[in-house]
Design an enzyme around this catalytic site. Structure first.
Site, PDB file in Angstrom:
ATOM      1  CE1 TYR A 149       7.264 -20.966   3.127  1.00 34.78           C
ATOM      2  CE2 TYR A 149       6.351 -22.550   1.587  1.00 34.78           C
ATOM      3  CZ  TYR A 149       6.313 -21.906   2.806  1.00 34.78           C
ATOM      4  OH  TYR A 149       5.321 -22.216   3.707  1.00 34.78           O
ATOM      5  CB  THR A 190       9.386 -33.527  18.789  1.00 35.03           C
ATOM      6  OG1 THR A 190       8.149 -32.845  18.526  1.00 35.03           O
ATOM      7  CG2 THR A 190      10.552 -32.641  18.392  1.00 35.03           C
TER       8      THR A 190
END
Length: 288
Positions: A66, A217
């Protein structure tokens, strides 16, 4: 939106002891989306990390990949010296090529270097939970985990975890080291790793689902939206509550860049699904 709450929250439900001794709250924070630059994004990331700890988060997940260490440095800037009960876990085993692309790299010298860099960036003498980001198929597993075991013996690593593994790989790894955590992709609508979760639950191994809300979603499914409406919650909160209900070994680590979303996520710990609601959500997998 605040979820319907009860006053029967139990210690068993809200916490988990990683490796049998390292107690954390089950709902944590994934730091992957916290940006270290530009300056305004960095300031927002620092604020969010500090707010998470203020709200009681005791598990924050980062990785060498990251920002190639920038995320680890960001967390140290935000939170060091760390609260006594805060666990910042990181991952190693993915390296950056000169082209900027990422590749799996579990060679002993690479793992050692990344651990040393993590110690420097996080400003700690030991990483209490170190996870192998991915198994490198080009390096013998015994060499990869053997290196982490050596680092553990040297006092640089406290506990060892894995990420994106199958049941067979988990079994093989446990012949080499004591595996205390597994971090696989898993959520209400993506249950490919159900067998791994079952194995972790049976063995008392922490299971950290990444992408725990399927990038938001879940709310597109009418049944999830219906359950959320019944509970006065959001679809994201329902998805996280389902994970917490799925197994006591599940430690979701949702990632966000917004404080309001952080607060929404953490409020899911107080959400209670009825048996009928759980059954309806379970059937979504059959329909996928």
């Amino acid at each position: 939106m605040e979820p319907t709450r009860t006053t029967t929250t139990t210690r068993t439900r809200t916490t988990f002891r990683i490796g049998g001794d390292l107690e954390v709250r089950r709902l944590g924070l994934g730091a992957m989306h916290l940006s270290a630059e530009p300056a305004d994004a960095r300031a927002a990331s620092l604020t969010l990390a500090r707010r998470a700890v203020e709200l009681g988060v005791t598990l924050i997940d980062t990785a060498h990949m990251y920002g190639w260490g920038a995320n680890e440095e960001l967390l140290a800037e935000a939170l060091h010296p760390y609260p006594k009960d805060l666990l910042v876990t990181t991952k190693v085993g993915i390296a950056r090529l000169p082209s900027g692309e990422a590749r799996l790299d579990g060679r002993p010298e690479v793992l050692r270097h990344q651990v040393d860099e993590a110690l420097r960036r996080l400003r700690v003498e030991r990483v209490e939970l170190l996870q192998l980001h991915r198994i490198d198929p080009e390096t013998p597993l015994a060499d990869q985990l053997g290196t982490l075991r050596e680092l553990q013996t040297e006092g640089k690593v406290g506990r060892i975890g894995l990420s994106e593994v199958t049941v067979a790989e988990l079994d093989q790894a446990r012949q080499i080291v004591d595996v205390v955590s597994v971090q696989n992709r898993y959520n209400l609508l993506d249950r490919e790793h159900d067998p791994v979760l079952e194995a972790c639950t049976a063995a008392g191994i922490a299971f950290l689902p990444w992408r725990p809300v399927a990038h938001g979603t879940s709310g597109e499914r009418a049944e999830v939206a219906a359950v959320a409406a019944e509970l006065g919650a959001t679809a994201t909160q329902v998805a996280l509550a389902w994970l917490l209900d799925r197994s006591p070994a599940v430690l979701p680590i949702p990632s966000t860049t917004r404080t309001d979303h952080l607060e929404e996520n953490l409020a899911a710990a107080d959400l209670r699904l009825t048996r009928a609601q759980r059954d309806r959500l379970e059937r979504l997998t059959e329909q996928a």
